[in-house]
Design a protein around this motif. Sequence first.
Motif, short mmCIF file in Angstrom:
data_model
loop_
_atom_site.label_atom_id
_atom_site.label_comp_id
_atom_site.label_asym_id
_atom_site.label_seq_id
_atom_site.Cartn_x
_atom_site.Cartn_y
_atom_site.Cartn_z
N GLN A 126 0.66 -1.02 0.05
CA GLN A 126 0.01 -0.39 -0.25
C GLN A 126 0.69 1.50 0.24
O GLN A 126 2.10 1.02 0.44
N PHE A 127 0.59 2.52 -0.97
CA PHE A 127 1.60 3.56 0.07
C PHE A 127 0.12 4.40 -0.63
O PHE A 127 -1.15 4.28 -1.04
N THR A 128 0.69 5.81 0.16
CA THR A 128 -0.40 6.44 0.37
C THR A 128 0.50 7.60 -0.10
O THR A 128 1.91 8.27 0.60
N GLY A 129 0.05 8.90 -0.71
CA GLY A 129 0.39 9.92 -1.02
C GLY A 129 -0.18 11.15 -1.78
O GLY A 129 -1.05 10.94 -1.67
N THR A 130 0.77 11.63 -2.38
CA THR A 130 -0.39 13.14 -3.60
C THR A 130 -0.26 12.00 -4.75
O THR A 130 0.09 12.49 -5.31
N ALA A 131 -1.64 12.82 -5.55
CA ALA A 131 -1.84 12.51 -6.48
C ALA A 131 -1.72 13.57 -7.48
O ALA A 131 -2.62 14.89 -7.02
N GLU A 132 -1.81 13.55 -8.82
CA GLU A 132 -2.11 14.84 -9.52
C GLU A 132 -2.48 13.86 -11.06
O GLU A 132 -2.00 13.04 -11.41
N LEU A 133 -3.25 14.56 -11.46
CA LEU A 133 -3.29 14.53 -13.29
C LEU A 133 -1.89 15.04 -13.59
O LEU A 133 -1.33 15.44 -13.62
N LEU A 134 -2.15 13.87 -15.14
CA LEU A 134 -0.54 13.73 -15.70
C LEU A 134 -1.19 13.90 -17.33
O LEU A 134 -1.98 12.94 -17.36
N GLU A 135 0.29 14.26 -18.12
CA GLU A 135 -0.21 13.15 -19.29
C GLU A 135 1.16 12.88 -19.70
O GLU A 135 2.31 13.15 -19.50
N TYR A 176 -4.84 9.97 -17.08
CA TYR A 176 -3.67 9.55 -15.81
C TYR A 176 -2.88 10.03 -14.47
O TYR A 176 -3.64 11.92 -15.13
N LEU A 177 -2.95 9.62 -13.45
CA LEU A 177 -2.23 10.20 -12.00
C LEU A 177 -1.64 9.60 -12.40
O LEU A 177 -0.69 8.88 -12.13
N ARG A 178 0.17 10.67 -11.56
CA ARG A 178 0.59 10.32 -10.95
C ARG A 178 0.74 10.43 -9.80
O ARG A 178 -0.06 10.94 -8.44
N LEU A 179 1.01 9.17 -9.07
CA LEU A 179 1.41 9.35 -7.22
C LEU A 179 2.60 9.60 -6.48
O LEU A 179 3.79 8.47 -7.17
N ARG A 180 2.85 10.09 -5.74
CA ARG A 180 4.13 10.43 -4.98
C ARG A 180 3.85 9.38 -3.90
O ARG A 180 3.43 10.45 -2.60
N PRO A 181 4.82 8.47 -3.89
CA PRO A 181 4.40 8.07 -2.70
C PRO A 181 5.25 8.46 -1.25
O PRO A 181 6.18 9.46 -1.40
N GLN A 182 4.68 8.92 0.10
CA GLN A 182 5.22 9.06 0.67
C GLN A 182 4.91 8.31 1.81
O GLN A 182 6.02 8.29 2.52
N PHE A 183 4.31 6.84 1.80
CA PHE A 183 4.41 6.29 3.17
C PHE A 183 4.42 5.09 2.20
O PHE A 183 3.46 4.83 1.34
N ALA A 184 5.10 3.80 2.46
CA ALA A 184 4.68 2.58 1.78
C ALA A 184 4.43 1.81 2.91
O ALA A 184 5.83 1.23 3.69
N SER A 185 3.69 0.73 2.86
CA SER A 185 3.80 -0.88 4.12
C SER A 185 3.73 -1.89 2.84
O SER A 185 3.24 -2.37 1.36
N VAL A 186 4.90 -2.61 3.18
CA VAL A 186 4.32 -4.07 2.66
C VAL A 186 4.20 -4.73 3.67
O VAL A 186 4.56 -5.30 5.14
N HIS A 187 2.95 -6.22 2.97
CA HIS A 187 2.58 -7.34 4.12
C HIS A 187 2.76 -8.29 3.34
O HIS A 187 2.09 -8.77 2.58
N THR A 188 3.10 -9.55 3.97
CA THR A 188 3.64 -10.94 3.67
C THR A 188 2.32 -11.99 4.67
O THR A 188 2.25 -11.55 5.67
#
Length: 141
Positions: free
Chosen positions: A82-91, A116-128
């Motif tokens: 899971q990523f959490t971050g700010t999204a912005e429209l992108l060409e 299209y959106l660009r997501l700049r991840p600010q937080f990331a988590s990995v669960h296994t």
Amino acid sequence: MSPEESRAIELLDRVPYGRLATSRRALPLLAFARHIVHEGHLVLRMHGGLGHHEACDGTVVAYGADNLNTAAPGDRDLWAVQFTGTAELLEPSADQRARFGALPAEVNGEAYAPVYLRLRPQFASVHTLGWISSPHPGHVG
């Protein structure tokens, strides 16, 4: 980039689709999207006809993907990111568009209109999901 973020990006690059979570008019919204990894960011492609991208542009969103449905039976390497971050429209560039591959023909009976959106991840988590070699003591087979 932290080791957790690097691992999350590596795993995300293995699957083509995920789920975008945000809110619209104070109600939760969950939408699927196609993604690619580009220079440490996520680029998402989704159908513009539903307007979900409007709720995401300039806001903090969560994006998640996993291999739960694509893992082979008995596969012991199950994961979710899971990523959490700010999204912005992108060409997107021509190269990015090519990496996404063919467009779907339609969504809910209407012609697919990509946004299209660009997501700049600010937080990331990995669960296994881990496994033990013998059944749980309370497990009845």
